[in-house]
Design a protein around this motif. Structure first.
Motif, PDB file in Angstrom:
ATOM      1  N   ARG A 130      69.451  35.852  32.140  1.00 11.09           N
ATOM      2  CA  ARG A 130      69.009  36.854  33.353  1.00 11.09           C
ATOM      3  C   ARG A 130      69.591  36.536  34.677  1.00 11.09           C
ATOM      4  O   ARG A 130      70.037  35.293  34.685  1.00 11.09           O
ATOM      5  N   ALA A 131      69.441  37.313  35.753  1.00  6.54           N
ATOM      6  CA  ALA A 131      69.759  36.940  37.028  1.00  6.54           C
ATOM      7  C   ALA A 131      69.195  37.596  38.184  1.00  6.54           C
ATOM      8  O   ALA A 131      68.408  38.452  37.893  1.00  6.54           O
ATOM      9  N   THR A 132      68.790  36.534  39.177  1.00  6.22           N
ATOM     10  CA  THR A 132      68.084  37.094  40.303  1.00  6.22           C
ATOM     11  C   THR A 132      68.793  37.985  41.086  1.00  6.22           C
ATOM     12  O   THR A 132      70.207  38.146  41.014  1.00  6.22           O
ATOM     13  N   GLN A 133      68.348  38.407  42.338  1.00  5.56           N
ATOM     14  CA  GLN A 133      69.096  38.937  43.281  1.00  5.56           C
ATOM     15  C   GLN A 133      70.134  38.238  43.871  1.00  5.56           C
ATOM     16  O   GLN A 133      71.302  38.907  44.384  1.00  5.56           O
ATOM     17  N   ASP A 134      69.968  37.020  43.953  1.00  8.34           N
ATOM     18  CA  ASP A 134      70.897  36.101  44.355  1.00  8.34           C
ATOM     19  C   ASP A 134      72.131  35.785  43.559  1.00  8.34           C
ATOM     20  O   ASP A 134      73.220  34.874  43.885  1.00  8.34           O
ATOM     21  N   GLY A 135      72.123  36.434  42.367  1.00  5.03           N
ATOM     22  CA  GLY A 135      73.128  36.061  41.296  1.00  5.03           C
ATOM     23  C   GLY A 135      73.124  34.733  40.697  1.00  5.03           C
ATOM     24  O   GLY A 135      74.144  34.482  39.857  1.00  5.03           O
ATOM     25  N   GLU A 136      71.919  34.218  40.519  1.00  2.98           N
ATOM     26  CA  GLU A 136      71.883  32.999  39.870  1.00  2.98           C
ATOM     27  C   GLU A 136      71.103  33.201  38.672  1.00  2.98           C
ATOM     28  O   GLU A 136      70.370  34.087  38.495  1.00  2.98           O
ATOM     29  N   THR A 137      71.650  32.578  37.477  1.00  8.36           N
ATOM     30  CA  THR A 137      71.323  32.925  36.050  1.00  8.36           C
ATOM     31  C   THR A 137      70.328  31.937  35.881  1.00  8.36           C
ATOM     32  O   THR A 137      70.245  30.717  35.995  1.00  8.36           O
ATOM     33  N   ARG A 138      69.606  32.488  34.664  1.00  7.94           N
ATOM     34  CA  ARG A 138      68.487  31.487  33.942  1.00  7.94           C
ATOM     35  C   ARG A 138      68.346  32.098  32.552  1.00  7.94           C
ATOM     36  O   ARG A 138      68.475  33.445  32.511  1.00  7.94           O
ATOM     37  N   MET A 158      74.227  49.988  40.419  1.00  6.58           N
ATOM     38  CA  MET A 158      73.212  48.567  40.299  1.00  6.58           C
ATOM     39  C   MET A 158      73.828  47.509  40.888  1.00  6.58           C
ATOM     40  O   MET A 158      72.856  46.653  41.347  1.00  6.58           O
ATOM     41  N   ALA A 159      75.189  47.297  41.110  1.00  2.97           N
ATOM     42  CA  ALA A 159      75.773  46.034  41.524  1.00  2.97           C
ATOM     43  C   ALA A 159      75.346  46.049  43.095  1.00  2.97           C
ATOM     44  O   ALA A 159      75.340  44.779  43.516  1.00  2.97           O
ATOM     45  N   SER A 160      75.254  47.001  43.787  1.00  2.00           N
ATOM     46  CA  SER A 160      74.909  47.114  45.127  1.00  2.00           C
ATOM     47  C   SER A 160      73.718  46.282  45.434  1.00  2.00           C
ATOM     48  O   SER A 160      72.904  46.503  44.809  1.00  2.00           O
ATOM     49  N   GLY A 161      73.916  45.636  46.483  1.00  2.00           N
ATOM     50  CA  GLY A 161      72.661  44.901  47.176  1.00  2.00           C
ATOM     51  C   GLY A 161      72.481  43.504  46.532  1.00  2.00           C
ATOM     52  O   GLY A 161      71.419  43.208  46.962  1.00  2.00           O
ATOM     53  N   PHE A 162      73.089  43.166  45.861  1.00  2.00           N
ATOM     54  CA  PHE A 162      72.696  41.834  45.136  1.00  2.00           C
ATOM     55  C   PHE A 162      73.969  40.902  44.959  1.00  2.00           C
ATOM     56  O   PHE A 162      75.038  41.446  44.816  1.00  2.00           O
ATOM     57  N   ARG A 163      74.019  39.904  44.983  1.00  2.00           N
ATOM     58  CA  ARG A 163      74.949  38.828  44.946  1.00  2.00           C
ATOM     59  C   ARG A 163      75.398  38.524  43.544  1.00  2.00           C
ATOM     60  O   ARG A 163      74.489  38.128  42.788  1.00  2.00           O
ATOM     61  N   ALA A 164      76.536  38.749  43.204  1.00  3.30           N
ATOM     62  CA  ALA A 164      77.039  38.608  41.865  1.00  3.30           C
ATOM     63  C   ALA A 164      78.115  37.417  41.683  1.00  3.30           C
ATOM     64  O   ALA A 164      78.700  37.287  40.717  1.00  3.30           O
ATOM     65  N   ALA A 165      78.643  37.044  42.916  1.00  2.00           N
ATOM     66  CA  ALA A 165      79.596  36.189  42.824  1.00  2.00           C
ATOM     67  C   ALA A 165      79.333  34.570  42.776  1.00  2.00           C
ATOM     68  O   ALA A 165      78.455  34.164  43.651  1.00  2.00           O
ATOM     69  N   GLN A 166      79.748  34.039  41.762  1.00  2.00           N
ATOM     70  CA  GLN A 166      79.493  32.504  41.719  1.00  2.00           C
ATOM     71  C   GLN A 166      80.926  31.860  41.434  1.00  2.00           C
ATOM     72  O   GLN A 166      81.770  32.844  41.020  1.00  2.00           O
ATOM     73  N   VAL A 167      81.046  30.727  41.749  1.00  2.00           N
ATOM     74  CA  VAL A 167      82.421  30.053  41.800  1.00  2.00           C
ATOM     75  C   VAL A 167      82.640  29.860  40.222  1.00  2.00           C
ATOM     76  O   VAL A 167      81.832  29.595  39.446  1.00  2.00           O
ATOM     77  N   GLY A 168      83.951  29.903  39.693  1.00  2.00           N
ATOM     78  CA  GLY A 168      84.510  29.879  38.410  1.00  2.00           C
ATOM     79  C   GLY A 168      83.797  28.341  37.952  1.00  2.00           C
ATOM     80  O   GLY A 168      82.999  27.816  38.579  1.00  2.00           O
ATOM     81  N   PRO A 169      84.251  27.840  36.470  1.00  2.00           N
ATOM     82  CA  PRO A 169      85.492  28.199  35.916  1.00  2.00           C
ATOM     83  C   PRO A 169      85.179  29.708  35.323  1.00  2.00           C
ATOM     84  O   PRO A 169      83.618  29.933  34.606  1.00  2.00           O
ATOM     85  N   TRP A 170      86.162  30.558  35.192  1.00  5.09           N
ATOM     86  CA  TRP A 170      85.734  31.863  34.278  1.00  5.09           C
ATOM     87  C   TRP A 170      85.926  31.819  32.920  1.00  5.09           C
ATOM     88  O   TRP A 170      86.757  31.143  32.389  1.00  5.09           O
ATOM     89  N   SER A 171      85.014  32.488  32.383  1.00  5.25           N
ATOM     90  CA  SER A 171      85.097  32.599  30.867  1.00  5.25           C
ATOM     91  C   SER A 171      84.794  33.999  30.158  1.00  5.25           C
ATOM     92  O   SER A 171      84.124  34.717  30.856  1.00  5.25           O
ATOM     93  N   THR A 172      85.443  34.444  29.139  1.00  2.71           N
ATOM     94  CA  THR A 172      85.197  35.991  28.751  1.00  2.71           C
ATOM     95  C   THR A 172      84.073  35.893  27.664  1.00  2.71           C
ATOM     96  O   THR A 172      83.756  36.863  27.431  1.00  2.71           O
ATOM     97  N   SER A 173      83.538  34.652  27.359  1.00  7.14           N
ATOM     98  CA  SER A 173      82.406  34.539  26.571  1.00  7.14           C
ATOM     99  C   SER A 173      81.285  34.742  27.095  1.00  7.14           C
ATOM    100  O   SER A 173      80.953  34.004  28.172  1.00  7.14           O
TER     101      SER A 173
END
Ligand SMILES: [Zn+2]
Length: 429
Positions: free
Chosen positions: A22-30, A1-16
């Protein structure tokens, strides 16, 4: 599932995690509209208790209090007395921090009800929108036949004028539009050409910006951030494009969806849920990446260990592993599949629970397809004739499914027959 789309966003990192994202192919959430307006439980309680006193306040003070309310509270207040409702409604839809993300391909195709899952009435209230040309809200636009996705902005004066006329018709109250370039690029100051050209077709005085994802370094597989250029005018009234943001990431809201009804509605709801599940799956991997970075940074306080058994590389700096992971995924370099959560019992339990919900949704979707296929019956059977007649009749008569071509030639009918015969693309698993 991870292959072929961008899931990297810059921090700040959070465990919650907000599992509703939802997220797009580009790894942007909404966030879907229904979660955007859903109040946190105890806030609802507090508001109900204090509401009677609120109504006793002078009108000016009421206005002042409303101006301080968040979206979920305003949405609740839109169901109350007339004057409060009007004021809450005005504030709710004109909130500049709520950016509605809308489907540019649908607008380019004429913005017909048949091709969208949006609740068209709600669109008419929106003030701030972001038009994405890579964002599909439905699979039923004609150009998308044979699984080919055309992510482009149409050129030509006539097409531009038609685009703006459709946008104006569907979003009569819009005051601020961002046009997204579908392709990403190297870092640079120059605004993308196609959206800026498209902007020239607008005769309105509304605020227009263009945006594009840019790589964080020279490599196409590096993490991306979104640049934003705002349109201004020089002394000779020539448009200028000023770079105003280099990590634009607004609170994106997906518009409310229409009430699906009848046979066509059943099928369109299936299509919507299929797309939605893909977006949930992508967001799930983004959560896993964020949780992993946060776990090693804040909890273990140790170098981040790549969880893929064949890899196991360690990374000292925050964000280094997610960049490595993105690169490996995009280059199809042995990091395929669902991203494992970090080695913390409580985080793993949360992911297990969420993964079970996603699996359940996949089963429901598969059951729904089988139910529709069973109702479709055998070729030349009375069932097949009845279902076909009903489906085409609804396309002809139901304003929620009105389109520009005859029902028999419409994309939704062609895809429906293919899916019911079980020869289409398999559903998402
Ligand atoms: Zn690795």
């Amino acid at each position: 599932m991870a292959s072929g789309f961008r899931a990297a966003q810059v921090g700040p990192w959070s465990t919650s995690c907000d599992w509703n994202l939802r997220a797009t192919q580009d790894g942007e959430t909404r966030i879907p509209f229904r979660y955007h307006v859903r109040p946190v439980q105890n806030e609802t309680y507090a508001m109900k208790g204090g509401f009677h006193r609120f109504l006793q306040l002078p009108a000016e003070l009421q206005k002042h209090v409303l101006a301080l309310c968040d979206s979920a509270t305003l949405f609740q207040l839109m169901q109350t007395s007339y004057s409060t409702r009007q004021e809450a409604k005005k504030l709710f839809w004109s909130d500049p921090t709520s950016r509605y993300i809308v489907d540019g391909q649908w607008l380019q195709a004429g913005g017909h009800p048949r091709h969208t899952n949006y609740d068209l009435e709600a669109l008419a209230h929106m003030h701030y929108i972001e038009v994405s040309f890579i964002d599909y809200t439905s699979n039923f636009i004609k150009e998308w036949r044979e699984g080919e996705y055309y992510c482009y902005i149409r050129k030509g004066e006539e097409q531009r004028a038609a685009f703006w006329a459709t946008l104006r018709r569907r979003f009569p109250r819009v005051i601020d539009v961002v046009l997204n370039e579908p392709n990403s690029k190297r870092r640079g100051q120059i605004p993308p050409e196609e959206p800026t050209q498209l902007a020239t077709g607008s005769s309105d005085v509304m605020s227009i910006s263009v945006s594009q994802l840019v790589w964080s370094n020279d490599k196409w597989y590096s993490p991306e951030t979104r640049f934003l250029w705002r349109r201004g005018y020089d002394n000779h009234s020539i448009p200028t494009w000023d770079l105003t943001e280099t990590s634009w990431n607004p609170h994106r809201i997906m518009p409310p969806i229409k009430t699906h009804s009848g046979l066509v509605g059943d099928y369109q709801r299936y299509d919507y849920n299929d797309l939605d599940l893909k977006e949930l799956g992508r967001a799930r991997d983004i959560h896993a990446i964020h949780a992993t970075e946060a776990y090693y940074l804040h909890i273990a306080q140790a170098p981040c260990v790549c969880p893929w058994p064949a890899c196991g590389l360690q990374f000292e700096q925050a964000g280094e592993w997610s960049t490595h992971h993105l690169e490996a995924c995009l280059r199809r370099d042995d990091h395929e599949g669902t991203v494992p959560p970090p080695p913390s019992a409580s985080i793993r339990t949360a992911f297990l629970h969420h993964d079970m919900i996603l699996a359940q949704k996949r089963h429901q979707l598969s059951d729904e397809m089988m139910r529709m296929q069973a109702a479709w019956g055998e070729p030349d059977s009375p069932e097949r004739r009845a279902v076909s007649h009903q489906f085409l009749k609804q396309l002809r008569d139901d304003p929620l499914y009105a389109g520009e071509v005859a029902p028999e030639e419409s994309e939704i009918w062609i895809r429906y027959q293919r899916d019911m015969d079980g020869v289409g693309n398999p559903p998402f698993f």
